[in-house]
Scaffold this motif. Structure first.
Motif, short mmCIF file in Angstrom:
data_model
loop_
_atom_site.label_atom_id
_atom_site.label_comp_id
_atom_site.label_asym_id
_atom_site.label_seq_id
_atom_site.Cartn_x
_atom_site.Cartn_y
_atom_site.Cartn_z
N LYS A 20 -40.78 36.26 28.22
CA LYS A 20 -41.49 37.76 28.51
C LYS A 20 -41.32 37.14 30.25
CE LYS A 20 -45.80 39.75 29.00
NZ LYS A 20 -47.13 39.69 28.80
N ALA A 21 -40.97 37.97 30.85
CA ALA A 21 -40.71 37.90 32.36
C ALA A 21 -42.17 37.48 32.97
CB ALA A 21 -40.12 39.05 32.91
N ASP A 22 -42.15 36.54 34.09
CA ASP A 22 -43.39 36.30 34.76
C ASP A 22 -43.65 37.18 35.60
OD1 ASP A 22 -45.20 34.96 36.04
OD2 ASP A 22 -43.93 33.44 36.65
N THR A 23 -44.77 37.98 35.71
CA THR A 23 -45.31 39.16 36.54
C THR A 23 -46.52 38.60 37.19
OG1 THR A 23 -46.75 39.81 34.93
CG2 THR A 23 -44.54 40.86 34.89
N LYS A 88 -34.04 31.64 38.43
CA LYS A 88 -34.68 32.73 38.28
C LYS A 88 -33.59 34.10 38.40
CE LYS A 88 -36.09 33.04 43.11
NZ LYS A 88 -37.13 33.12 44.17
N LEU A 89 -34.32 35.22 37.89
CA LEU A 89 -33.37 36.51 37.47
C LEU A 89 -34.48 37.63 37.79
CD1 LEU A 89 -30.65 37.87 37.09
CD2 LEU A 89 -31.51 37.80 34.71
N LYS A 90 -34.28 38.34 38.68
CA LYS A 90 -35.20 39.49 38.73
C LYS A 90 -35.26 40.40 37.37
CE LYS A 90 -36.98 42.82 42.25
NZ LYS A 90 -38.17 42.48 41.89
N ALA A 91 -36.28 40.77 36.93
CA ALA A 91 -36.41 41.50 35.60
C ALA A 91 -36.17 42.97 35.74
CB ALA A 91 -37.63 41.29 34.80
N ARG A 95 -32.99 51.23 41.85
CA ARG A 95 -32.13 51.25 43.08
C ARG A 95 -32.53 52.18 44.18
NH1 ARG A 95 -29.71 48.75 39.36
NH2 ARG A 95 -27.84 48.98 37.94
N ASN A 96 -31.68 52.20 45.34
CA ASN A 96 -31.86 53.38 46.35
C ASN A 96 -31.68 54.39 45.84
OD1 ASN A 96 -31.98 50.94 48.13
ND2 ASN A 96 -29.98 51.05 48.73
N THR A 97 -31.01 54.69 44.72
CA THR A 97 -30.80 56.30 44.18
C THR A 97 -32.20 56.82 43.57
OG1 THR A 97 -29.74 55.33 42.22
CG2 THR A 97 -28.39 56.02 44.01
N GLY A 98 -33.01 55.96 43.25
CA GLY A 98 -34.23 56.13 42.36
C GLY A 98 -34.13 55.68 41.00
N GLU A 99 -32.94 55.06 40.52
CA GLU A 99 -32.63 55.04 39.10
C GLU A 99 -33.20 53.49 38.94
OE1 GLU A 99 -28.77 53.59 36.40
OE2 GLU A 99 -28.45 54.17 38.45
N LYS A 100 -33.77 53.42 37.78
CA LYS A 100 -34.49 52.16 37.49
C LYS A 100 -33.75 51.11 36.65
CE LYS A 100 -39.32 53.74 37.33
NZ LYS A 100 -39.62 52.95 38.55
N TRP A 101 -33.57 50.07 36.64
CA TRP A 101 -32.65 49.03 35.96
C TRP A 101 -33.61 47.96 35.44
CZ3 TRP A 101 -32.81 44.07 37.88
CH2 TRP A 101 -33.27 43.98 39.19
N ASN A 102 -32.94 47.43 34.37
CA ASN A 102 -33.54 46.05 33.53
C ASN A 102 -32.55 45.20 33.26
OD1 ASN A 102 -36.42 46.99 33.15
ND2 ASN A 102 -35.56 48.62 31.98
N GLN A 103 -33.06 43.73 33.22
CA GLN A 103 -32.10 42.78 32.98
C GLN A 103 -32.60 41.45 32.56
OE1 GLN A 103 -29.78 41.46 36.32
NE2 GLN A 103 -31.40 41.25 37.65
N LYS A 104 -32.18 40.81 31.57
CA LYS A 104 -32.53 39.53 31.18
C LYS A 104 -31.57 38.50 30.96
CE LYS A 104 -33.48 40.79 26.21
NZ LYS A 104 -34.18 41.15 25.30
N LEU A 150 -30.40 32.93 37.36
CA LEU A 150 -30.25 32.57 35.89
C LEU A 150 -29.59 33.78 35.26
CD1 LEU A 150 -31.41 31.24 33.38
CD2 LEU A 150 -33.49 32.53 33.68
N LYS A 151 -28.46 33.37 34.29
CA LYS A 151 -27.74 34.30 33.52
C LYS A 151 -27.80 34.33 32.22
CE LYS A 151 -25.78 37.03 35.25
NZ LYS A 151 -26.18 38.47 35.88
N ALA A 152 -27.87 32.64 31.59
CA ALA A 152 -27.89 32.61 30.38
C ALA A 152 -28.19 31.38 29.97
CB ALA A 152 -26.36 32.71 29.51
N VAL A 153 -28.70 31.11 28.81
CA VAL A 153 -29.40 29.72 28.26
C VAL A 153 -29.00 29.50 26.83
CG1 VAL A 153 -31.37 28.48 28.07
CG2 VAL A 153 -31.55 30.18 29.72
N GLN A 154 -28.12 28.29 26.93
CA GLN A 154 -27.98 27.73 25.60
C GLN A 154 -29.04 26.57 25.07
OE1 GLN A 154 -24.49 25.56 24.95
NE2 GLN A 154 -23.91 26.16 22.90
#
Length: 197
Positions: A20-23, A88-91, A95-104, A150-154
């Motif tokens: 779970k992302a740290d908030t 770290k990686l922002k969760a 965007r400037n266009t107002g579009e929301k994005w998620n990543q993990k 942070l991109k991936a964890v093995q």
């Protein structure tokens, strides 16, 4: 321009937020993990990152026409002489266009299979390798540096909690030994409490 991916040697995760992302300090959440390596295992990674930091300082100095500060390293030495790298990686964000994005970050098992740890909480002490991208940055008050995206964890040896003494840094010693039934009961209680993490 395609970012370079670097894979660390095998190390030990410290305070990972991979389920779970740290908030705590960022409402959009941050995936994060520390990775502890011995000084010897960390040598080539430190050299590579130090070279990238120096290159960024040089580039930012030339761009601004004056010497810029060097930001703090994305790694530090602990009390035992090991090196701790911070990834770290922002969760999420907008965007400037107002579009929301998620990543993990993508999580892999030791065989390279993707897994979703829904019922497995990844605790500190887990042995893992981390794939990351070194990202140069400049902030006036902080200076020029490199962050570790942070991109991936093995996950090589998963630690999911419990009352194992070694998870607190204890080793077996001579002396008092609790009856097995008491130890089992405490382990069950700790497992029930760990669902809060």
């Amino acid at each position: 321009m395609k970012q370079e991916n670097i894979v660390t040697p095998k190390g030990v995760l410290v305070y990972p937020h991979l389920n779970k992302a740290d908030t705590k300090f960022d409402k959009d959440g941050v995936w994060r993990a520390g990775l502890r390596l011995s000084k010897k295992e960390a040598e080539s990674l430190i050299k590579d990152l130090t070279d990238k930091i120096k290159a960024n300082v040089t580039a930012e100095t030339q761009k601004r026409g004056k010497q810029v500060k060097v930001a703090n390293n994305p790694f530090s030495e602990d009390e035992e002489g090991n090196i701790l790298f911070n990834f770290k990686l922002k969760a999420s964000g907008t965007r400037n266009t107002g579009e929301k994005w998620n990543q993990k970050p993508i999580l892999y098992d030791s065989k390279g299979n993707i897994f979703d740890p829904k019922d497995k909480i990844i605790w500190g002490g887990t042995e893992a390798k981390i794939a990351f991208q070194p990202i140069p940055y400049f902030v006036g008050a902080v200076g020029a540096g490199v962050s570790l995206r942070l991109k991936a964890v093995q996950v090589l040896n998963l630690v999911t909690g419990g009352a194992d003494a070694t998870s607190f840094g204890f080793k077996e010693e001579e002396g008092f030994e609790a009856p097995a039934k008491v130890t089992e009961k405490v382990n069950e209680e700790v497992q029930a409490d760990s669902s809060d993490f």
